[in-house]
Design an enzyme around this catalytic site. Structure first.
Site, PDB file in Angstrom:
ATOM      1  N   VAL A  83     -40.405  93.615  14.847  1.00  0.00           N
ATOM      2  CA  VAL A  83     -40.676  92.306  15.456  1.00  0.00           C
ATOM      3  C   VAL A  83     -40.286  91.162  14.508  1.00  0.00           C
ATOM      4  CG1 VAL A  83     -42.483  90.802  16.381  1.00  0.00           C
ATOM      5  CG2 VAL A  83     -42.422  93.225  17.021  1.00  0.00           C
ATOM      6  N   GLY A 131     -40.742  96.589  18.020  1.00  0.00           N
ATOM      7  CA  GLY A 131     -41.808  97.538  17.716  1.00  0.00           C
ATOM      8  C   GLY A 131     -42.906  97.607  18.760  1.00  0.00           C
ATOM      9  N   GLU A 155     -48.384  98.053  13.775  1.00  0.00           N
ATOM     10  CA  GLU A 155     -47.455  99.183  13.903  1.00  0.00           C
ATOM     11  C   GLU A 155     -47.303  99.839  12.528  1.00  0.00           C
ATOM     12  OE1 GLU A 155     -43.184  98.507  14.372  1.00  0.00           O
ATOM     13  OE2 GLU A 155     -43.156 100.075  15.896  1.00  0.00           O
ATOM     14  N   CYS A 209     -40.451 104.082  18.094  1.00  0.00           N
ATOM     15  CA  CYS A 209     -40.952 102.752  18.495  1.00  0.00           C
ATOM     16  C   CYS A 209     -42.000 102.810  19.596  1.00  0.00           C
ATOM     17  CB  CYS A 209     -39.774 101.924  18.978  1.00  0.00           C
ATOM     18  SG  CYS A 209     -38.800 102.776  20.226  1.00  0.00           S
ATOM     19  N   GLU A 249     -32.529  98.467  27.899  1.00  0.00           N
ATOM     20  CA  GLU A 249     -31.403  99.358  27.646  1.00  0.00           C
ATOM     21  C   GLU A 249     -31.429 100.453  28.697  1.00  0.00           C
ATOM     22  OE1 GLU A 249     -31.671 100.246  23.306  1.00  0.00           O
ATOM     23  OE2 GLU A 249     -30.066  98.759  23.176  1.00  0.00           O
ATOM     24  N   GLU A 275     -29.148 100.068   7.022  1.00  0.00           N
ATOM     25  CA  GLU A 275     -28.683 100.445   5.674  1.00  0.00           C
ATOM     26  C   GLU A 275     -29.331 101.751   5.208  1.00  0.00           C
ATOM     27  OE1 GLU A 275     -30.243  97.766   6.691  1.00  0.00           O
ATOM     28  OE2 GLU A 275     -31.752  97.016   5.289  1.00  0.00           O
ATOM     29  N   GLU A 277     -34.911  95.183  21.176  1.00  0.00           N
ATOM     30  CA  GLU A 277     -35.712  96.414  21.282  1.00  0.00           C
ATOM     31  C   GLU A 277     -36.550  96.495  20.020  1.00  0.00           C
ATOM     32  OE1 GLU A 277     -36.121  98.394  23.657  1.00  0.00           O
ATOM     33  OE2 GLU A 277     -34.449  98.022  25.004  1.00  0.00           O
ATOM     34  N   ALA A 296     -31.787 100.223  14.085  1.00  0.00           N
ATOM     35  CA  ALA A 296     -32.871 100.684  13.205  1.00  0.00           C
ATOM     36  C   ALA A 296     -32.476 102.061  12.669  1.00  0.00           C
ATOM     37  CB  ALA A 296     -34.173 100.771  13.989  1.00  0.00           C
ATOM     38  N   TRP A 297     -33.326 102.619  11.781  1.00  0.00           N
ATOM     39  CA  TRP A 297     -32.918 103.857  11.104  1.00  0.00           C
ATOM     40  C   TRP A 297     -33.414 105.135  11.759  1.00  0.00           C
ATOM     41  CZ3 TRP A 297     -37.762 105.447  10.193  1.00  0.00           C
ATOM     42  CH2 TRP A 297     -38.735 104.506   9.803  1.00  0.00           C
ATOM     43  N   ASN A 298     -34.213 105.031  12.822  1.00  0.00           N
ATOM     44  CA  ASN A 298     -34.843 106.269  13.290  1.00  0.00           C
ATOM     45  C   ASN A 298     -33.960 107.111  14.211  1.00  0.00           C
ATOM     46  OD1 ASN A 298     -35.070 104.355  15.298  1.00  0.00           O
ATOM     47  ND2 ASN A 298     -37.120 104.986  15.942  1.00  0.00           N
TER      48      ASN A 298
HETATM   49  N1  LIG Z   1     -37.768  99.257  20.899  1.00  0.00           N
HETATM   50  C1  LIG Z   1     -36.911 100.135  20.442  1.00  0.00           C
HETATM   51  O1  LIG Z   1     -36.071 100.662  21.160  1.00  0.00           O
HETATM   52  C2  LIG Z   1     -36.944 100.541  18.994  1.00  0.00           C
HETATM   53  C3  LIG Z   1     -36.307 101.727  18.623  1.00  0.00           C
HETATM   54  C4  LIG Z   1     -36.331 102.107  17.279  1.00  0.00           C
HETATM   55  C5  LIG Z   1     -36.998 101.336  16.333  1.00  0.00           C
HETATM   56  N2  LIG Z   1     -37.623 100.188  16.728  1.00  0.00           N
HETATM   57  C6  LIG Z   1     -38.358  99.395  15.741  1.00  0.00           C
HETATM   58  O2  LIG Z   1     -37.612  99.271  14.533  1.00  0.00           O
HETATM   59  C7  LIG Z   1     -38.488  99.146  13.430  1.00  0.00           C
HETATM   60  C8  LIG Z   1     -38.092 100.117  12.336  1.00  0.00           C
HETATM   61  O3  LIG Z   1     -36.756  99.963  12.017  1.00  0.00           O
HETATM   62  P1  LIG Z   1     -36.248  99.144  10.743  1.00  0.00           P
HETATM   63  O4  LIG Z   1     -37.257  99.265   9.645  1.00  0.00           O
HETATM   64  O5  LIG Z   1     -34.853  99.542  10.493  1.00  0.00           O
HETATM   65  O6  LIG Z   1     -36.297  97.643  11.284  1.00  0.00           O
HETATM   66  P2  LIG Z   1     -35.811  96.307  10.568  1.00  0.00           P
HETATM   67  O7  LIG Z   1     -36.241  95.199  11.438  1.00  0.00           O
HETATM   68  O8  LIG Z   1     -36.186  96.283   9.146  1.00  0.00           O
HETATM   69  O9  LIG Z   1     -34.203  96.416  10.575  1.00  0.00           O
HETATM   70  C9  LIG Z   1     -33.484  96.615  11.764  1.00  0.00           C
HETATM   71  C10 LIG Z   1     -32.033  96.218  11.550  1.00  0.00           C
HETATM   72  O10 LIG Z   1     -31.946  94.794  11.425  1.00  0.00           O
HETATM   73  C11 LIG Z   1     -31.156  94.461  10.297  1.00  0.00           C
HETATM   74  N3  LIG Z   1     -31.577  93.132   9.836  1.00  0.00           N
HETATM   75  C12 LIG Z   1     -32.606  92.827   9.019  1.00  0.00           C
HETATM   76  N4  LIG Z   1     -32.694  91.484   8.870  1.00  0.00           N
HETATM   77  C13 LIG Z   1     -31.704  90.931   9.613  1.00  0.00           C
HETATM   78  C14 LIG Z   1     -31.278  89.599   9.887  1.00  0.00           C
HETATM   79  N5  LIG Z   1     -31.897  88.536   9.344  1.00  0.00           N
HETATM   80  N6  LIG Z   1     -30.232  89.399  10.709  1.00  0.00           N
HETATM   81  C15 LIG Z   1     -29.612  90.451  11.281  1.00  0.00           C
HETATM   82  N7  LIG Z   1     -29.953  91.735  11.055  1.00  0.00           N
HETATM   83  C16 LIG Z   1     -30.998  91.986  10.238  1.00  0.00           C
HETATM   84  C17 LIG Z   1     -31.399  95.600   9.324  1.00  0.00           C
HETATM   85  O11 LIG Z   1     -30.394  95.655   8.348  1.00  0.00           O
HETATM   86  C18 LIG Z   1     -31.399  96.793  10.288  1.00  0.00           C
HETATM   87  O12 LIG Z   1     -30.079  97.191  10.578  1.00  0.00           O
HETATM   88  C19 LIG Z   1     -39.876  99.435  13.978  1.00  0.00           C
HETATM   89  O13 LIG Z   1     -40.582  98.232  14.182  1.00  0.00           O
HETATM   90  C20 LIG Z   1     -39.598 100.097  15.311  1.00  0.00           C
HETATM   91  O14 LIG Z   1     -40.619  99.984  16.264  1.00  0.00           O
HETATM   92  C21 LIG Z   1     -37.600  99.782  18.021  1.00  0.00           C
HETATM   93  C1  LIG Z   2     -35.878 105.156  22.292  1.00  0.00           C
HETATM   94  N1  LIG Z   2     -36.654 106.180  21.605  1.00  0.00           N
HETATM   95  C2  LIG Z   2     -38.004 106.174  22.170  1.00  0.00           C
HETATM   96  C3  LIG Z   2     -36.077 107.471  21.822  1.00  0.00           C
HETATM   97  C4  LIG Z   2     -36.606 105.931  20.183  1.00  0.00           C
HETATM   98  C5  LIG Z   2     -37.304 104.736  19.718  1.00  0.00           C
HETATM   99  O1  LIG Z   2     -37.705 104.646  18.567  1.00  0.00           O
END
Ligand SMILES: NC(=O)c1ccc[n+]([C@@H]2O[C@H](COP(=O)([O-])OP(=O)(O)OC[C@H]3O[C@@H](n4cnc5c(N)ncnc54)[C@H](O)[C@@H]3O)[C@@H](O)[C@H]2O)c1
Ligand SMILES: C[N+](C)(C)CC=O
Length: 485
Positions: free
Chosen positions: A231, A253, A382, A285, A459, A180, A251, A152-154
């Site tokens: 999700v 949302g 979320e 997240c 993780e 991306e 991992e 993800a991007w965060n």
């Molecule tokens: N649980 C955790 O540890 C954690 C940590 C950080 C962020 N997040 C979650 O991530 C989300 C925000 O991040 P985001 O907007 O980048 O999420 P996203 O689901 O849009 O994208 C995540 C990644 O998946 C890729 N992707 C998208 N479609 C795909 C497919 N069909 N097959 C394979 N890869 C694919 C994207 O290019 C990106 O690299 C939030 O819901 C947040 O809660 C979870």
């Molecule tokens: C794993 N953590 C909580 C630091 C970043 C999640 O978005």
């Protein structure tokens, strides 16, 4: 960006930077200004193929090295990362817009913690001996093979190492696809691993959107997929991986509850709510975005919260005095703005923030809604931005039932001076990563991950080893073999 921090090509494959400008251009936008600061190209099928074949080849040799030798590479990489913390933190800030005040302490440092921790474990990854009379069984802890990490991007630096470090410690190779939106940081991680002695091909980075992720996930040479994302993406990736019987870590949302009882230390509870909602401009997240406050403390809590939120220093993320930065992208800012409008339309009371800042970049004010009820959109979905929903409650049983009434289950927190109640309530909240009188601590020693729709697997900690290795059991007969005919 300074020369030191600038990656020199889009991908990192087989131990070196690789460019293929035939792939779609992906602009890298600095969230504090909206300016394009770099441009990478999505991986073409040829780049994906190069990364996967490099990983397949490297993995066999890497797995044959001793755990101690692999561990040394990881701990050397951790040392280099710490030495370059400032440059890596600046890059993280360019990539994500998070304030330097945060990235200096939370990103490359957390990534280095993971490299150091799993580097330290690598030498002691073993199977066991099981005596069965004179016969015996032994188990071998073996790597899975080639693992794919998708980020993800965060937290781009941290996510690449939370996946890469345990994978490599266990003798796997990895192909990592960053988001991306924030493609730069993982390239530096790959560069540092090479500098620390990782053989070419052990850790590769390819850029791209979901299509590139999908190509990686469905490739038959890939044994495991670890995704950090939303999700909906998790459902797609999990289904595709399951169709090929691949291992997964998901991992995803959350919409986590943070419960503040009447007897809580008010300042600490407000600090927990601030950390659990506004760090990284709310793009975390595990955030405790449903803040349940017991009626007796509610008004005092809201008053102190509003006062402290108004003192946030919002501004240039590169200024170390800034403690609240922009959203990662225009798109994410607009998603959050729509949720704020919904909150107002559905009758929640705006206590702080709510507006976009009149300056360049993707800045929203830290926003607090009170009088939120369980059925409001801002209490159910979320948002992934700086929007806190404060709900009130009367009794312990009531708040446990309401806190659990969600499809998510990533995190949960409780603030109370009554420690028996703290442990009792946490025991009943259905979430993977929980906190008592604290919020959002994520040390590498502790397992991190969700239950229900928030994820599968863990993780960090020793638990991650189980998710990046498999056991082979070997039965050894000492005597003759009996057969019926
Ligand atoms: N649980 C955790 O540890 C954690 C940590 C950080 C962020 N997040 C979650 O991530 C989300 C925000 O991040 P985001 O907007 O980048 O999420 P996203 O689901 O849009 O994208 C995540 C990644 O998946 C890729 N992707 C998208 N479609 C795909 C497919 N069909 N097959 C394979 N890869 C694919 C994207 O290019 C990106 O690299 C939030 O819901 C947040 O809660 C979870
Ligand atoms: C794993 N953590 C909580 C630091 C970043 C999640 O978005």
């Amino acid at each position: 960006m300074s020369y030191e921090t600038q990656p020199t090509a889009s991908h990192y494959v087989n131990g070196a930077y690789l460019e293929d400008s035939a792939g779609a251009a992906i602009p890298v936008i600095y969230p504090a200004t909206g300016a394009e600061i770099a441009r990478v190209h999505a991986a073409t099928p040829a780049v994906v193929e190069a990364a996967l074949s490099a990983a397949v080849e490297a993995q066999t040799l890497w797995a044959e090295m001793t755990g101690r030798a692999r561990g040394r590479v990881l701990t050397d990489a951790a040392r280099i990362m710490r030495e370059r913390n400032r440059a890596l933190s600046e890059l993280e800030t360019w990539d994500t817009g998070k304030p330097l005040q945060e990235t200096l302490v939370a990103d490359a440092t957390s990534a280095a913690d993971a490299l150091e921790y799993f580097g330290g474990l690598a030498a002691s990854l073993t199977g066991e001996h099981i005596q069965l009379g004179e016969d015996w069984v032994y188990t071998r802890r073996e790597p899975l093979g080639v693992c794919v990490g998708i980020g993800a991007w965060n937290y781009p630096t941290q996510i690449s190492c939370w996946k890469g470090a345990p994978a490599l410690a266990c003798g796997n190779a990895m192909v990592f696809k960053p988001s991306e939106t924030t493609p730069l940081c993982a390239l530096k991680v790959a560069e540092i691993l090479t500098e620390a002695g990782a053989p070419a091909g052990v850790f590769n980075v390819v850029q791209g959107m979901g299509e590139v992720g999908s190509l990686l996930v469905t490739d038959p040479r890939v044994a495991k997929v670890s995704l950090t994302g939303s999700v909906p993406t998790g459902r797609k990736v999990y289904a595709a991986a399951a169709a090929e019987m691949k291992h997964v870590t998901m991992e995803l949302g959350g919409k986590s509850p943070l419960v503040v009882f009447d007897d809580a230390d008010l300042e600490n509870a407000v600090s927990g709510a601030i950390n659990g909602n506004f760090y990284s401009s709310g793009q975390v997240c595990s955030n405790g975005t449903r803040v349940f406050v017991q009626r007796g403390i509610k008004e005092a809590f809201l008053a102190r919260l509003a006062e402290r939120v108004k003192s946030a220093v919002i501004g240039d993320p590169m200024d170390e005095a800034t403690n609240f930065g922009p959203m990662v992208s225009q798109r994410q800012m607009e998603i959050v703005q729509r949720y704020i409008e919904k909150g107002i339309a559905e009758g929640a009371r705006l206590v702080a923030g709510g507006k976009r800042l009149e300056r360049e970049g993707f800045y929203l004010e830290p926003t607090v809604f009170a009088d939120v009820t369980d059925g409001m959109t801002i209490a159910m979905e979320e948002i992934f931005g700086p929007v806190m929903a404060v709900l009130d409650f009367e009794t312990e049983d009531e708040v446990i039932a309401r806190a659990n009434d969600t499809a998510f289950g990533l995190s949960a927190g409780v603030f109370t001076r009554d420690l028996s109640r703290g442990h009792r309530v946490i025991g009943k909240l259905r979430a993977g990563s929980c906190f008592i009188n604290s919020y959002n601590d994520a040390p590498v020693e502790a397992p991190f991950g969700g239950v229900k729709a928030s994820g599968v697997g863990r993780e960090n900690s020793k638990a991650a080893i189980e998710h990046y290795s498999q056991l082979k059991s070997v039965y050894v007969r000492m005597g003759d073999v009996e057969a019926p005919y």
